[in-house]
Motif scaffolding. Sequence first.
Motif, PDB file in Angstrom:
ATOM      1  N   ILE A  21       0.837  -1.192   0.000  1.00 34.91           N
ATOM      2  CA  ILE A  21       0.000   0.000   0.000  1.00 34.91           C
ATOM      3  C   ILE A  21       0.873   1.243   0.000  1.00 34.91           C
ATOM      4  N   ASP A  22       0.530   2.207  -0.849  1.00 35.09           N
ATOM      5  CA  ASP A  22       1.287   3.450  -0.956  1.00 35.09           C
ATOM      6  C   ASP A  22       0.742   4.466   0.045  1.00 35.09           C
ATOM      7  N   GLY A  72      -7.918   7.944  -4.001  1.00 31.33           N
ATOM      8  CA  GLY A  72      -7.048   7.034  -4.743  1.00 31.33           C
ATOM      9  C   GLY A  72      -5.750   6.746  -4.035  1.00 31.33           C
ATOM     10  N   VAL A  73      -5.635   5.558  -3.450  1.00 32.37           N
ATOM     11  CA  VAL A  73      -4.420   5.096  -2.790  1.00 32.37           C
ATOM     12  C   VAL A  73      -3.953   3.836  -3.511  1.00 32.37           C
ATOM     13  N   VAL A 142       8.563  -5.296  -8.356  1.00 30.70           N
ATOM     14  CA  VAL A 142       8.189  -4.870  -7.014  1.00 30.70           C
ATOM     15  C   VAL A 142       7.961  -3.360  -7.010  1.00 30.70           C
ATOM     16  N   GLY A 143       6.855  -2.943  -6.416  1.00 27.67           N
ATOM     17  CA  GLY A 143       6.507  -1.536  -6.363  1.00 27.67           C
ATOM     18  C   GLY A 143       5.634  -1.046  -7.502  1.00 27.67           C
ATOM     19  N   ASP A 144       5.432  -1.881  -8.545  1.00 31.46           N
ATOM     20  CA  ASP A 144       4.544  -1.479  -9.640  1.00 31.46           C
ATOM     21  C   ASP A 144       3.109  -1.370  -9.125  1.00 31.46           C
ATOM     22  N   VAL A 145       2.344  -0.442  -9.706  1.00 32.83           N
ATOM     23  CA  VAL A 145       0.950  -0.245  -9.315  1.00 32.83           C
ATOM     24  C   VAL A 145       0.079  -1.335  -9.929  1.00 32.83           C
ATOM     25  N   LEU A 146      -0.706  -1.997  -9.068  1.00 39.49           N
ATOM     26  CA  LEU A 146      -1.633  -3.040  -9.510  1.00 39.49           C
ATOM     27  C   LEU A 146      -3.063  -2.527  -9.597  1.00 39.49           C
ATOM     28  N   GLY A 147      -3.368  -1.496  -8.842  1.00 42.85           N
ATOM     29  CA  GLY A 147      -4.709  -0.932  -8.765  1.00 42.85           C
ATOM     30  C   GLY A 147      -4.753   0.040  -7.605  1.00 42.85           C
ATOM     31  N   GLN A 148      -5.939   0.234  -7.033  1.00 42.73           N
ATOM     32  CA  GLN A 148      -6.089   1.126  -5.891  1.00 42.73           C
ATOM     33  C   GLN A 148      -6.914   0.456  -4.796  1.00 42.73           C
TER      34      GLN A 148
END
Length: 313
Positions: A21-22, A72-73, A142-148
């Motif tokens: 989670i960002d 949007g997280v 690793v760290g790529d965005v998969l969704g929110q």
Amino acid sequence: MTLLSLAVPATAGELSFSSPIDCDLNGPCYIQQYVDHDPSKDASDFTCSGLSYDGHKGTDFALPTYDMIDSGVDVLASASGVVAGVRDGIDDVRYSPDRAAILKGRECGNGVVLRHPDGWETQYCHLRKSSVTVVRGQSVQVGDVLGQVGMSGRAEFPHVHLSVRHEGKVIDPFDPDGTIICGEAENDTLWTDQPPYRAGGIVRIGTSSAVPEFTDIRANTVAFPNTGSDALVIYAFLFGTQKGDVIHLSLQGPAEIVIERDITLERSQAQSFRAIGKKRGGEGWPEGEYTGTATLLRADKVIDSENLTLTLP
């Protein structure tokens, strides 16, 4: 000391993970639930505390309020791998028992499954509708965005549920060998940078013109007070509280206005709130700055504290 264990152990160091989670897990975000290590109908997290529920197979990384879904997280890949499955299109609706039949077989909601080397797999559940950014067969780092982060599927609060599996068996990345000895620290994890462990705490505090509804606290739609409000209230949104915990609430303002109380919690709860207040008397509330404090104590030890400042015009 008490010994608890998962059914299948794994060797730490085979694969490492980063947070999915960002969002800062020291606040505003937090971990609500961990993998259940207790084979009975009770539940225990990897510290032998109660931040889990019976049969929970993952770790829940939570947002503090519903409105953050709209902000949007991002959900991030915890390790590099290949997308093995995706689902999208399920509405972000807070789960209730009357939705069980609709969600049968889709309890994860919108989600992504990644396959990693040597039989490892991660699954990311409850993503926001229409937010999934990857497709089956895609390689991700690793760290790529998969969704929110969302609240789809069997979710009662906005969060991303991370499951880690090795050869199909559940692994707790906080305790990958599958055995915990209560009272002893565990240092062997699968985290590159281990997320903080908070043994319960304060999600957020706020003020209002009346004792709020819990749904409004979760949605961040509580009405703010003013000098003409019928009452002045301070509240604390709590997570992971235990029976016997004490929440100390206070609100101080000009003209020696003080609202203060200790509340002893009568049962353990995953999420809850407590509030205290005072009704208006005479000419209403004086203008100026008010300061509030919420402190959560367990066995007379402070485990969390939050402050706020409020100006009534």
